[in-house]
Design a protein around this motif. Structure first.
Motif, short mmCIF file in Angstrom:
data_model
loop_
_atom_site.label_atom_id
_atom_site.label_comp_id
_atom_site.label_asym_id
_atom_site.label_seq_id
_atom_site.Cartn_x
_atom_site.Cartn_y
_atom_site.Cartn_z
N ASN A 160 1.07 -1.24 -0.03
CA ASN A 160 -0.10 -0.01 0.04
C ASN A 160 0.79 1.22 0.09
OD1 ASN A 160 -1.61 2.17 0.63
ND2 ASN A 160 -2.98 1.07 2.08
N ILE A 161 1.12 1.91 -1.29
CA ILE A 161 1.89 2.86 -1.56
C ILE A 161 1.78 4.13 -0.42
CG2 ILE A 161 2.80 4.54 -3.07
CD1 ILE A 161 3.65 2.00 -4.07
N THR A 162 0.47 4.58 -0.26
CA THR A 162 0.09 5.55 0.30
C THR A 162 0.36 5.62 1.83
OG1 THR A 162 -1.82 5.78 -1.41
CG2 THR A 162 -1.70 7.46 0.34
N LYS A 163 0.01 4.41 2.43
CA LYS A 163 0.21 4.17 3.69
C LYS A 163 1.53 4.18 4.04
CE LYS A 163 -0.32 0.41 6.89
NZ LYS A 163 -0.47 -1.05 7.10
N PHE A 164 2.31 3.77 3.37
CA PHE A 164 3.83 3.53 3.86
C PHE A 164 4.52 4.89 3.55
CE2 PHE A 164 3.03 -1.03 3.61
CZ PHE A 164 3.06 -1.30 5.01
N LYS A 165 4.18 5.34 2.46
CA LYS A 165 4.69 6.88 2.24
C LYS A 165 4.49 7.87 3.46
CE LYS A 165 5.39 8.35 -2.03
NZ LYS A 165 4.88 8.98 -3.36
N LEU A 166 3.10 7.63 3.78
CA LEU A 166 2.64 8.59 4.78
C LEU A 166 3.22 8.40 6.06
CD1 LEU A 166 0.51 10.93 4.39
CD2 LEU A 166 -1.29 9.61 5.31
N MET A 167 3.20 7.02 6.33
CA MET A 167 3.87 6.65 7.60
C MET A 167 5.30 7.28 7.69
SD MET A 167 4.41 2.86 8.50
CE MET A 167 4.55 1.96 9.90
N ALA A 168 6.11 6.98 6.68
CA ALA A 168 7.59 7.30 6.75
C ALA A 168 7.53 9.03 7.01
CB ALA A 168 8.49 7.09 5.58
N PHE A 169 6.67 9.59 6.15
CA PHE A 169 6.62 10.97 6.18
C PHE A 169 6.19 11.84 7.47
CE2 PHE A 169 5.44 15.26 4.64
CZ PHE A 169 6.29 15.78 3.96
N THR A 170 5.37 11.11 8.13
CA THR A 170 4.78 11.70 9.39
C THR A 170 5.76 11.46 10.45
OG1 THR A 170 2.54 10.89 8.51
CG2 THR A 170 2.70 11.35 10.91
N ILE A 171 6.38 10.17 10.57
CA ILE A 171 7.42 10.09 11.60
C ILE A 171 8.69 10.93 11.34
CG2 ILE A 171 9.19 8.29 12.44
CD1 ILE A 171 7.12 6.18 11.61
N SER A 172 9.02 11.18 9.95
CA SER A 172 10.24 12.29 9.60
C SER A 172 9.58 13.44 9.97
CB SER A 172 10.31 12.27 8.22
OG SER A 172 11.02 13.02 7.83
N ALA A 173 8.62 13.64 9.90
CA ALA A 173 8.01 15.19 10.58
C ALA A 173 8.00 15.38 12.02
CB ALA A 173 6.68 15.55 9.89
N ALA A 174 7.82 14.29 12.58
CA ALA A 174 7.43 14.25 14.17
C ALA A 174 8.85 14.45 14.68
CB ALA A 174 6.77 12.85 14.66
N ILE A 175 9.77 13.65 14.24
CA ILE A 175 11.33 13.87 14.43
C ILE A 175 11.93 15.23 14.40
CG2 ILE A 175 13.52 12.90 14.27
CD1 ILE A 175 12.44 10.36 13.56
N ALA A 176 11.50 15.74 13.05
CA ALA A 176 11.94 17.20 12.96
C ALA A 176 11.20 18.09 13.93
CB ALA A 176 11.46 17.68 11.44
N GLY A 177 10.03 17.84 14.37
CA GLY A 177 9.30 18.62 15.27
C GLY A 177 9.95 18.42 16.81
N ALA A 178 10.30 17.41 17.09
CA ALA A 178 11.17 17.02 18.57
C ALA A 178 12.48 18.01 18.49
CB ALA A 178 11.51 15.70 18.54
N GLY A 179 13.05 18.10 17.20
CA GLY A 179 14.32 19.12 17.09
C GLY A 179 13.68 20.46 17.26
N GLY A 180 12.55 20.77 16.68
CA GLY A 180 12.14 22.32 17.01
C GLY A 180 11.93 22.35 18.43
N VAL A 181 11.69 21.43 19.26
CA VAL A 181 11.00 21.62 20.60
C VAL A 181 12.41 22.06 21.31
CG1 VAL A 181 10.28 20.48 22.82
CG2 VAL A 181 9.25 20.13 20.52
N LEU A 182 13.44 21.06 21.05
CA LEU A 182 14.65 21.44 21.70
C LEU A 182 15.27 22.63 21.43
CD1 LEU A 182 16.48 19.54 23.23
CD2 LEU A 182 17.66 18.92 21.47
N TYR A 183 15.12 23.13 20.10
CA TYR A 183 15.52 24.47 19.67
C TYR A 183 14.70 25.72 20.45
CZ TYR A 183 16.32 28.06 16.20
OH TYR A 183 16.95 29.28 15.66
N ALA A 184 13.49 25.25 20.49
CA ALA A 184 12.59 26.48 20.97
C ALA A 184 13.19 26.89 22.56
CB ALA A 184 11.09 26.26 21.04
#
Lengths: 358, 293
Positions: A237-261
């Motif tokens: 299921n292309i959409t599902k797995f792409k979305l999964m990777a993208f969301t996790i990737s965004a969440a990790i970037a968000g954690a970086g943002g938390v540390l930054y702020a």
């Protein structure tokens, strides 16, 4: 030799083990250096940014290296993480006095918001591929920044006040407090980030991504990267797995943002900190460290954050060097002449090694 | 009357986007790559014109010609050094290289010309046109911009239809290998495309800076990205599409700035891009290409 002892373990596990060990060893060394006072305050000030960039680079590497899609809007997710967490911290500052609990709540808020944005943005974006996807992530990054700059939220005894693009519309009572003040951003954020928190976040991020890429889902994601049509035809299921990777990737970037702020007292959404340039800088870390290698991302992020500070004279040329690194790495990896040259060099090395062995 | 003047400003800005979008669309059609550095070629063109005009006191028209020559050479050089070796590489590698080139040009300009904002004096000396008893004023720059856009579009269409080099471009964009077998010099054709695109970028840059006279090393990146949006909007690979997309986008941006929010005008433009890509990814005049296994 350590390598021989580790040979019996599966390669992916070994890789994971080495990376995590590396982070912990560096952490211990830094702690010893700080305790003995042999680290300058300038260097100590760089420790948290290093962790921030490492975390965001890990997140982006998941997207670029494993999903095979270039995102140049990861600074946008960082921005979402930074603002939503700082917002929560400001809101709960009076009620929760324990710094660690407050940081954890803020972290959850930042990561969840970034994940939510990643998910929502991912739904339309991941229908696209390649150049289109890259430019749309860039567009989203710019939109997020633009919208935060016109957002005004304040709180006083009457409750919350919202306004878009016109901050003067909000009339605050005396004890009122600005939470987000348009282009001025969020001010007076308590300093909750620390090097220890950063390292713990790196370790958590590493555990998440390593587990993901070595799982069935991770193999599906890589299959999509390598051949989308073939992957689709075996029922992934292309959409599902792409979305999964993208969301996790965004969440990790968000954690970086938390540390930054929480490392700065003021966070604003300017092009300098959450713009295109930040996205490119993170991309340089990922490309230099090797796409698909989380260890490489961390090493590149740490080295490239340290270098301009150590070599002060180079500070002006830093961005120029970054761009040359990007071009040179791509040419080195892909230009036919470079590939030929590397093969020749490889043959030579092998020959020399054989001679020595004899 | 206000609306009419916004509309004319929008068409003028849109004409600039259309000229820039031509560079994207031609390169995309032939090399199948997004030339991220295109926006920064615009910025270099502006600096060359600015330096020639204010530093050397050269006549504006001559300064524009120098800038076109410099940008054309720059475009060819970028293609030869950075893009040509990667013709068989994955799209991701090409895209990262293009971003690298864009970043390189910005930072080289930052070191060469400094970070301070230069105020660009308009190259157009035409007087403003007053209509309806002065209620509607059209500036000289606006008139020249729109006229330049029309002339360039017509010239480019004629060039592609009537000349051998233009036909070669069409052939290469259709099928690179087949064109090579038919005796078309593919490398020269791709270089020519980059040269034309970059030369047009210089003109677009001068027109853009005449209307919005602040020049910094980052001047080019925003119009560049917006022009790409215009190219996608009109259908990438199509020259009339670039014109339609550019002008529509210019109008949307100016009207959005006037009636919705001046701070959100960039967000509105990007929202248009996203909507277009989701609803009709091939754009207004684009061709549907089916992927083969």
């Amino acid at each position: 030799m350590a390598k021989l002892n580790l040979k019996s373990i599966k390669k992916s596990t070994r890789d994971q083990f080495i990376t995590i060990a590396m982070v912990i060893v560096v952490y211990i060394i830094v702690q010893i250096l700080v305790a003995t006072g042999s680290m300058s305050s300038l260097m100590q000030g760089l420790l948290v940014p290093m962790c921030t960039y490492s975390i965001v680079a890990i997140g982006l590497n998941l997207c670029v290296g494993y999903l095979g899609e270039l995102s140049i809007g990861h600074a946008g997710f960082m921005c979402v993480g930074a603002f939503s967490s700082a917002f929560v911290t400001k809101l709960l500052e009076g009620t929760i006095t324990n710094g660690i609990v407050l940081f954890l709540i803020a972290l959850c808020a930042g990561v969840l918001m970034a994940a939510l944005f990643g998910f929502l943005i991912g739904i339309p974006v991941l229908r696209l591929r390649g150049d289109y996807l890259a430019i749309v992530t860039l567009a989203f990054g710019e939109i997020i920044k633009n919208v935060i700059n016109v957002l005004y939220i304040a709180k006083d005894t009457d409750g919350f006040h919202f306004a878009i693009s016109n901050g003067n519309a909000i009339k605050l009572s005396d004890e009122g407090m600005w939470l987000i003040n348009g282009a001025k951003g969020i001010v007076k954020i308590p300093h909750l980030s620390s090097f220890t928190a950063g390292v713990i976040l790196i370790l958590i991020a590493l555990l998440i991504v390593y587990n993901l890429v070595n799982s069935r889902s991770g193999r599906a994601i890589m299959a999509i990267r390598d051949n989308r049509i073939a992957a689709e035809s075996v029922g992934i299921n292309i959409t599902k797995f792409k979305l999964m990777a993208f969301t996790i990737s965004a969440a990790i970037a968000g954690a970086g943002g938390v540390l930054y702020a929480h490392n700065l007292s003021t966070v604003t959404a300017t092009p300098a900190n959450f713009g295109y340039n930040m996205s490119i800088m993170i991309l340089v870390f990922v490309v230099l460290g090797g796409m698909g290698s989380f260890r490489g991302s961390i090493i590149a992020a740490v080295l490239l954050t340290l270098l301009p500070e150590v070599l002060r004279g180079l500070a002006d040329y830093r961005m120029l060097i970054y761009s040359i690194v990007l071009i040179a790495m791509m040419l080195f990896n892909w230009a036919p002449k470079c590939i030929e040259w590397r093969q020749k060099l490889g043959v030579k090395f092998r020959r020399n090694a054989k001679k020595e062995a004899v | 009357m206000n609306f009419l003047s916004y509309l004319i400003n929008g068409i003028s800005l849109g004409s600039v986007y259309a000229i820039i979008a031509l560079g994207y669309t031609m390169v995309y059609g032939i090399a199948k790559m997004l030339n991220f550095a295109h926006g920064d070629v615009i910025m270099i063109g502006c600096y060359v014109t600015f330096l020639a005009m204010s530093g050397q006191g050269i006549h504006p028209l001559a300064a524009v010609i120098i800038s076109i020559v410099v940008c054309t050479l720059l475009g060819i050089a970028v293609e030869k050094i950075a893009y040509k070796p990667l013709r068989r590489a994955t799209p991701l590698a090409v895209l990262i290289t293009a971003i690298g080139v864009s970043y390189f040009l910005q930072n080289a300009a930052l070191l060469l010309f400094g970070a301070d904002t230069k105020s660009f004096s308009s190259v157009v000396t035409l007087p403003a046109l007053k209509l309806a008893d002065g209620a509607l004023t059209i500036s000289g720059t606006t008139i020249v911009t729109i006229a330049a856009c029309i002339v360039i579009m017509v010239a480019l269409m004629l060039f592609i239809k009537k000349t051998k080099a233009g036909q070669a471009m069409l052939a290469v964009s259709e099928d690179k290998d087949a064109a090579q077998l038919m005796g078309v010099n593919v490398n020269a054709t791709i270089s020519l495309t980059f040269a034309i695109g970059s030369g047009l970028a210089a003109i677009a840059g001068v027109l853009f800076c005449s209307a919005y006279p602040t020049l910094t090393p980052y001047t080019g990146s925003m119009p560049g990205i917006k022009a790409f949006t215009a190219a996608v909007f009109g259908g990438i690979g199509s020259i009339p599409g670039a014109l339609i997309g550019g002008i529509l986008l210019g109008i949307i941006e100016i009207l959005g700035r006037a009636y919705i929010s001046s701070q959100l005008s960039d967000a509105i433009v990007f929202a248009v891009l996203i909507v277009v890509l989701l609803v009709k990814p091939t754009g207004i005049l684009g061709k549907q290409i089916h992927e083969k296994v």
